[in-house]
Design an enzyme around this catalytic site. Structure first.
Site, mmCIF file in Angstrom:
data_model
loop_
_atom_site.group_PDB
_atom_site.id
_atom_site.type_symbol
_atom_site.label_atom_id
_atom_site.label_comp_id
_atom_site.label_asym_id
_atom_site.label_seq_id
_atom_site.Cartn_x
_atom_site.Cartn_y
_atom_site.Cartn_z
ATOM 1 N N GLY B 148 0.830 -1.198 0.000
ATOM 2 C CA GLY B 148 0.000 0.000 0.000
ATOM 3 C C GLY B 148 0.862 1.246 0.000
ATOM 4 O O GLY B 148 2.078 1.192 0.207
ATOM 5 N N CYS B 149 0.225 2.374 -0.256
ATOM 6 C CA CYS B 149 0.965 3.628 -0.375
ATOM 7 C C CYS B 149 1.515 4.073 0.977
ATOM 8 O O CYS B 149 2.725 4.293 1.124
ATOM 9 C CB CYS B 149 0.087 4.702 -1.008
ATOM 10 S SG CYS B 149 -1.551 4.873 -0.267
ATOM 11 N N TYR B 150 0.640 4.188 1.978
ATOM 12 C CA TYR B 150 1.134 4.554 3.308
ATOM 13 C C TYR B 150 2.183 3.551 3.796
ATOM 14 O O TYR B 150 3.236 3.950 4.299
ATOM 15 C CB TYR B 150 -0.011 4.612 4.314
ATOM 16 C CG TYR B 150 -0.953 5.790 4.193
ATOM 17 C CD1 TYR B 150 -0.478 7.105 4.257
ATOM 18 C CD2 TYR B 150 -2.323 5.600 4.064
ATOM 19 C CE1 TYR B 150 -1.363 8.188 4.183
ATOM 20 C CE2 TYR B 150 -3.200 6.673 3.992
ATOM 21 C CZ TYR B 150 -2.728 7.972 4.050
ATOM 22 O OH TYR B 150 -3.587 9.033 3.995
ATOM 23 N N THR B 152 4.316 1.823 2.272
ATOM 24 C CA THR B 152 5.616 2.013 1.627
ATOM 25 C C THR B 152 6.375 3.167 2.268
ATOM 26 O O THR B 152 7.539 3.044 2.664
ATOM 27 C CB THR B 152 5.418 2.267 0.115
ATOM 28 O OG1 THR B 152 4.828 1.107 -0.478
ATOM 29 C CG2 THR B 152 6.741 2.571 -0.576
ATOM 30 N N ALA B 153 5.712 4.313 2.386
ATOM 31 C CA ALA B 153 6.392 5.492 2.932
ATOM 32 C C ALA B 153 6.777 5.286 4.394
ATOM 33 O O ALA B 153 7.869 5.685 4.817
ATOM 34 C CB ALA B 153 5.483 6.719 2.795
#
Lengths: 343, 343, 343, 343
Positions: B148-150, B152-153
């Protein structure tokens, strides 16, 4: 590999040019000059270039420019004209993204730019770098005057009508809207987020510097005088120009859709949308395309042309690279294939 | 050439995937399926793809998927799990951009996604596709669960601290901010420009689906349990995630800058900024980079990590292509070299 | 009618103050000074005030300030302190919207603001103008130090927890996000639309000037020392602050919702949202409200407080008018009843 | 106190109307109906109204409407016409913010709105609620058709020229730009932040429903037929309309500035800017003003008028309140004095 120099690469046109050159398979950024940023790593100023551009800004009087095959000027107006004659003598070819060599008439230039032209004798050999009009001349040019952003969108939209003498040339109106990056990276209050976002306004209605440039191109296409009302507007976004063009048809019946499709059938960067379309500026964000739709509302005698570009790409740096490709015999789309970022 | 299929390419993750595949020198888009848009030309839906993608949406049950080397799922959650087993049997490799295969524990998955998992037996062979952690396993994987995007960061920001056991694992806070494209292209009121622009808010403070995914990764890195408070926010822009991470150091002196630089020294897409930096999300807009800065304010015992990605690229489609490159033995950066668009 | 003077009304705080004073039934704008804009009609600079404010900027040394009942300073830091002593002697009451009188310790002030304080003897009589804390003292004050924008949002969010000693005072984190108007109307590159829109970043992580101001207030509320990590961020919108606050509870069970509702039950401008809410900054755009929600995610021991204000209203000009109302015995909400503009 | 009812107050026009009524000293919101939101507190839907509006949505067939002095319809088109006849019989006066009663010719209405009009007999008594044109009739009206947003900006801009017969009536062009709130609060993909921000486009070039409404007003002013090309555009902001109007002068010399200043000399909400000005939409954000500037570029025979309004205020809810004030003999500006929010 083409050895490329950039003069004045600290503005938005400059960083866009660097982005395109860094991704170009046949161009090599040899040096970039900036009086104010000398010694600073380019990627410290523009972190998006980290890992892609590793040189530093050097002083503009650096001899290195003379060693380049091509120098791009991304300077404010009235700067390039002082350096160009010398570089031409050294055999360097030039693409000037500023306005110094766009107008053929140096008196007209002085009137709009408020300065005496430093090398009027060179205006004659400067080729106006709109590939869709001057491709052959660009190929041979020593110096190319890269068109302004509004002039690119407006001319590409009007040209098919004017070349075929289909409209009343005193009826032309260009209602153009630009993103804020068109105002450059200067620290002016009017370009602050708190001033320019959530608002919309016209500016320079009494006369904008791009007016004579546009007219020069339209007159040439029409082979007669034209009257043009040009009203630029500031729209709250970063990139993009949308030109809404109006003209009165002088002929009864004409298949406008076919006219436009045929006019640009072989152009790599002009895309005529299907009948009834409304191009969005975001469809060209970051790309070198000009997308155009043509309308004839309620079957009346007024034609409405919608023309969009990314002001920093087809309206500046991308067109400059397109001109470079033409000048050096490369495929015209080389380094310019990137698809617009959407959303 | 890798024959690529895309299931469900009508959302923002889908169109971004198409943009990247269209520009990838070793991948060929073989088919794209969408139940709702069958027969429609992809470029009619996404005009930025005009001239670059010329196929039409086909029905999802199209046999063609079985002929692909790789199928990307860019579907809503709980869709891929119904098609994946069959495709695996046909020898197709899979990168699933949805959440179906991200959690190893199918009961945990059910708890957060509100459905019974359709193929829990496959969870075991699914590799969590964070290349910086699982590169070797991804290379051999039949099915990759794209993060997911969150997650990853947040994971890329926390991992160096956790792997070295430098922080109190019950002190972790991830205050994350996402652009609106993270909410997808669904026509929901909350994502309207008039609702989401000129405003900022937190959401799902009581529990967001990315929480268990992040914790799973952090626990693995720390080799012990962790407590994490994760608060996502919606920020008025299209693309970008900024994760601000907090943790309490358990050691007296540590050179955090070197720790991070060394941890990611060989990573092609993680860029540690110089000491004292503040990464901007726009520095990665349209690119596959994660840019990170690490701070220790006032020399206290709290570390603050700033981690930015483009949620649609490194947080979704770009990472998926990175995984494809790894799976097929290509250079990991192939097709992902584009420089962030700035401004 | 209160005769009001404004010093330095050309910035965003200034124009907001003019908007509020122009609509205030008991205040009359007597004069406004600006060295740079002397003689210019205020409404020529701020066309939204056409028809509502018809005076011109005058020089700051104009005697007229001494004739006012109240003078607002909307000047950059380190300006008001040079004029305040004289005005106080003339019997004028002062509300200073800059930071000159916010810190009680002039050495701390010097450390953060890089100057020697011009009138440290006045710091003692200056009242910190957070009405929810100091209402009684404000009533009698000769000089009120109007709080900073971040300090207002953060203190109002933390105070109920600290006053009741419910949290570990070394666990405090304030992750704050501000619209760009917080950076003022100065022509700085970082505040350009093309730099600040479509992006998100932290700044001043190593130490922001509002940190000592916030700590001073929190220490007073907690009656003990506190440790605070304060990370401000820039979010791409004009107005609004969203503070996300974290603290570790030291008590087992506590009804946080009731705690907050009771703490602010009689406050005209603090609105505690129902359990589970997520306040949006736009819900206070143009209004003097602070809206707060309190969460305890997954029933853990970490409390998350969400606090939003309009940085130009409750975070500056509105709070200044609220202070004026208190000082002059007017209903506290007078002239501040405007409903937030939404959408 | 005027007892006011609102039908259909869940859209942007509705919430703006509630904001204005809540702040109006002589109007009292008696009930608000919504089929879909029955029973929900209005302030739960619109948190900006917390503390200002404490009633709940009730069913539209509620008898209470008959007890009101005035009912506002903020419904989609083709709804009000079914309820209006009954309410008129009950002696209730009506301001309809939808398009149902704007066109005098019910066949023209059917052509543009795709329905048979439910009460054509009432069209005759409906007064078109542009106070600058119909003030006297509005005073006596039982039912007022509140003008559309584009028609307000365009008519106010063109009227002085047409009334004096100064322009060629076949030369009229209105190039209009609207913020996204003009598209309403419906969950449509085109209005998503990710679709409509950072982009600009024209729409409905072939024919927009406001065209016949504008023409009707212009024909009446000119006392002759007119030809109008009307091109609406979507601009990436929430509020505001900017109309750029073009017409060819038929007279040699005319003092356009004086013409406009005199035409609107006594109007409370039309503000003619000084010669050479460019009105910004933000100068009217949240206010009921229309600000206009008139230009004659390069002393040619083409006049360019720039006209801005807030589409939700002067273009909808504010004008509706202005009409209410006129109908009930109140000062025309009552409740509408708010100054535009800037920045």
């Amino acid at each position: 590999m083409i050895k490329v120099g950039v003069v004045g690469g600290t503005g938005y046109t400059g960083v866009e040019l660097l982005r395109l050159i860094a991704g170009h398979p046949q161009a090599e950024l040899s040096l970039i000059t900036s009086r104010s940023e000398e010694g600073k790593a380019v990627a410290d100023m523009y972190p998006n270039l980290r890992g892609a551009v590793d040189i530093r800004f050097s002083l503009p009087d650096n001899d290195g420019l003379g060693d380049c095959d091509l120098v791009f000027f991304a300077t404010p107006n009235a700067v390039a004209m002082h350096q160009v004659p010398d570089l031409l003598k050294q055999g360097v070819r030039i693409v000037d993204l500023s306005a110094d060599f766009r107008l053929r008439d140096n008196k007209e230039w002085s009137r709009w730019y408020g300065a005496v032209h430093a090398c009027p004798e060179i205006l004659e050999q400067a080729v106006y770098g709109l590939p869709e009009v001057n491709r052959a001349a660009i190929k041979e040019a020593r110096i190319v005057a890269n068109p302004g952003c509004y002039p690119t969108a407006v001319q590409l939209g009007f040209l098919p009508l004017l070349k075929q003498n289909l409209v009343n040339t005193s009826s032309l109106i260009a209602d153009a809207k630009s993103g804020v990056s068109g105002a450059g990276r200067g620290a002016s209050i009017g370009s602050l987020l708190c001033e320019a976002s959530e608002s919309f306004k016209a500016y320079a209605v009494s006369g904008h510097r791009h007016l004579p440039e546009i007219k020069q191109g339209l007159v040439q296409a029409a082979s007669m005088d034209v009257e043009l009302t040009f009203v630029p507007h500031l729209t709250p976004m970063i990139r993009g120009i949308h030109a809404t063009l109006y003209a009165d048809l002088t002929v009864g019946q004409v298949d406008l859709q076919s006219l436009y499709e045929e006019a640009y059938a072989t152009e790599p960067f002009v895309d005529i949308l299907p009948q009834g379309s409304h191009p969005e500026t975001r469809s060209v964000k970051g790309s070198n395309y000009c997308r155009i739709a043509v309308h004839q509302p309620q079957e009346g005698n007024r034609v409405v042309v919608l023309s969009v570009i990314d002001n920093l790409v087809k309206g500046a740096a991308g067109q400059a690279v397109q001109n470079m490709n033409i000048m050096f015999g490369l495929p015209e789309s080389m380094g310019l294939e990137a698809i617009a970022l959407m959303p």
